[in-house]
Design a protein around this motif. Structure first.
Motif, PDB file in Angstrom:
ATOM      1  N   ARG A 501      -2.997  -4.284  -0.856  1.00 11.72           N
ATOM      2  CA  ARG A 501      -3.576  -4.066   0.475  1.00 11.72           C
ATOM      3  C   ARG A 501      -2.587  -4.413   1.578  1.00 11.72           C
ATOM      4  O   ARG A 501      -2.459  -3.695   2.576  1.00 11.72           O
ATOM      5  N   LEU A 502      -1.870  -5.516   1.389  1.00 10.37           N
ATOM      6  CA  LEU A 502      -0.971  -5.979   2.439  1.00 10.37           C
ATOM      7  C   LEU A 502       0.368  -5.237   2.448  1.00 10.37           C
ATOM      8  O   LEU A 502       1.064  -5.272   3.472  1.00 10.37           O
ATOM      9  N   GLY A 503       0.703  -4.576   1.350  1.00 12.10           N
ATOM     10  CA  GLY A 503       2.037  -3.959   1.276  1.00 12.10           C
ATOM     11  C   GLY A 503       2.070  -2.458   1.175  1.00 12.10           C
ATOM     12  O   GLY A 503       3.152  -1.861   1.213  1.00 12.10           O
ATOM     13  N   ASN A 504       0.920  -1.817   1.051  1.00 11.63           N
ATOM     14  CA  ASN A 504       0.932  -0.363   0.827  1.00 11.63           C
ATOM     15  C   ASN A 504       1.466   0.434   2.009  1.00 11.63           C
ATOM     16  O   ASN A 504       1.942   1.571   1.836  1.00 11.63           O
ATOM     17  N   ASP A 505       1.400  -0.129   3.234  1.00 15.40           N
ATOM     18  CA  ASP A 505       1.829   0.641   4.407  1.00 15.40           C
ATOM     19  C   ASP A 505       3.265   0.360   4.789  1.00 15.40           C
ATOM     20  O   ASP A 505       3.751   0.834   5.829  1.00 15.40           O
TER      21      ASP A 505
END
Length: 506
Positions: A501-505
């Motif tokens: 969630r924290l790194g997908n973007d």
């Protein structure tokens, strides 16, 4: 599974009267403050701090945090209601290391039996140097050390509790040098040859720190090669010892590691012991992290050969959850080496005409004079759950770690640094924007920024804490440390989900 963590209600019962008016009637003003402060500690640290629905941390920038805490020390004292606000603020804004999603260091979780021991030792405020000052704890420390030595495989020996594993490692170096050159204690370094310490490239930094502190010199710490898993290569050790000898330097100790800080690697102790015996060197095992595996019949094979060591550093405050600090140095020596190396014959404290056995004045073994009681927390926990309960705790940690690795392998973007043999799980998360671009010239540079950025996001969100670091030529990766018995498979899944969630973007 044995219930090794009692319900919080047991701790709440210790908080005393629940109504301030009762406290005012029955206690002095100071006792009332202590009672109210204790209730805040129970609520903020032990209730909220172990609740998976609460934050691991309430992150504030330094300037804001300093203002919130009102850190200034003033000439006039402050009323108790304001001090209680400060107590609550300290608890609120500190990292909740007992939280099930704190994976940042090699200590986590809480054992309430041990915690009771910590409260008791703090309240007693005992100084552990003479039998007359600490009769209960002199006997208790001796018994706990004896039981730890038995797990190593020694029927005799010596030992002492130290303020951390780094100090235990330094003690071992000092003892090894003193055994070889006892004149160093009185004459200093001027008459000694150049000495050499051997340790792996992935050993704890305290080895170099100790070499500097003891006057041996960090340049005389000879680093031995490791394999892909981070384990010392005995053949390289043997070659480097022979080379140093040929140059006129005197090797005197090999510091092995049982559970390296980053990869959790176990050096091959049996093979290293062969090398040490060949060259007549002191063999020290830094088992600060990994020695607790000795409680597990299933996993103690990782420490095969540890009984051949001369000394072992062991931190029960790590995997066993004894609470900071609880660090033991254990020795196979039965000749009183520890006392001979450190005794200073202070006649005001260690009088020779006392009415009891002078061997019970254990302060002569220590570099410290004032020394906290660190054995009680381990003793009380061990008495409560037994060796079998501690074995289950170790086995559960392995089970959770294996589950995490199994689930990690099923997900896109997660790559292990190396198949773990212990509880350290080192891995990269590759965000979608970098997948398939491994050949790009800036790939490693961009990958190095991923873990720090995700770490910042999780800290500011307060959702969990996982460490990261580079290693030699490998750029930043996550290091997941799984050890708390409060951790569930759901927490393992949450960790993987949260990193995505924290790194997908990115």
């Amino acid at each position: 599974m044995t219930d090794v963590v009692p319900s919080i209600g047991l701790v709440e019962d210790l908080a005393g009267p629940q109504h301030p008016e009762d406290s005012l009637v029955n206690h002095s003003e100071g006792q009332f403050f202590l009672n109210e402060a204790f209730k805040i500690i129970v609520d903020e640290v032990l209730n909220k701090g172990t609740d998976v629905q609460q934050k691991v941390c309430d992150w504030k920038e330094p300037e804001e945090l300093a203002q919130l805490l009102d850190l200034e020390l003033r000439a006039a004292g402050e009323p108790h209601h304001r001090l209680l606000e400060r107590v609550r603020d300290v608890a609120k804004y500190s990292i909740k290391t007992s939280h099930p999603r704190f994976f940042n260091q090699q200590f986590a979780g809480v054992d309430y039996h041990s915690l009771a021991g910590r409260f008791l030792s703090e309240a007693l405020n005992t100084n552990l140097y003479t039998y007359e000052a600490a009769p209960v704890f002199v006997l208790m420390e001796n018994e706990v050390l004896r039981s730890l030595r038995q797990l190593i495989g020694w029927t005799e020996g010596d030992g002492i509790f130290c303020p951390g594993g780094s100090t235990s490692n330094m003690y071992a170096m000092n003892l090894a040098r003193f055994q070889l050159f006892p004149e160093v204690k009185s004459q200093g370094l001027c008459g000694l040859p150049r000495l050499a310490i051997f340790t792996s490239t992935q050993s704890h930094y305290s080895v170099k720190k100790g070499a500097g502190f003891l006057g041996i010199g960090t340049d005389n710490v000879i680093l031995v090669k490791v394999d892909d898993g981070g384990c010392m290569i005995p053949e390289d050790l043997d070659e480097k010892i022979a080379l140093v000898k040929s140059q006129g330097t005197v090797p005197f100790i090999v510091s092995c590691t049982a559970g390296t800080t980053v990869q959790g690697a176990f050096d091959p102790l049996d093979r290293i012991a062969d090398v040490c015996e060949k060259h007549k060197l002191w063999m020290h095992v830094d088992g600060a992290w990994g020695a607790s595996v000795l409680f597990s019949k299933q996993h103690r094979h990782l420490l095969k050969g540890i009984e051949r060591a001369n000394s072992v550093a062991w931190n029960p405050h790590k995997l066993l959850l004894a609470g900071l600090q609880c660090s033991a140095l254990l020795l196979r020596d039965c000749t009183g080496l520890l006392k001979r190396c450190h005794v200073a014959n202070a006649t005001y404290l260690f009088q020779q005409d006392k009415f009891y056995d002078l061997d019970l004045d254990i302060g002569n073994k220590s570099l410290q004079c004032s020394r906290k009681v660190d054995c009680l927390k381990l003793w009380l926990m061990w008495k409560a759950v037994g060796s079998s309960g501690l074995e289950e705790r170790v086995n559960k940690a392995f089970f959770n770690a294996r589950y995490f690795v199994q689930e990690l392998k099923k997900r896109k973007g997660f790559y292990l640094l190396h198949e773990p043999e212990f509880l350290n799980i080192c891995f990269w998360f590759i965000p979608p924007s970098l997948r398939g671009k491994e050949g790009n010239p800036d790939y490693q540079e961009k990958l190095a920024k991923v873990a720090p950025a995700i770490k910042e996001r999780m800290m500011k969100k307060g959702s969990m804490m996982v460490g990261y670091q580079p290693l030699e030529n490998k750029v930043n990766f996550f290091r997941m440390v799984v050890l708390s018995p409060l951790v569930s498979q759901e927490d393992m899944d949450f960790c993987l989900d949260e990193i995505e969630r924290l790194g997908n973007d990115m």
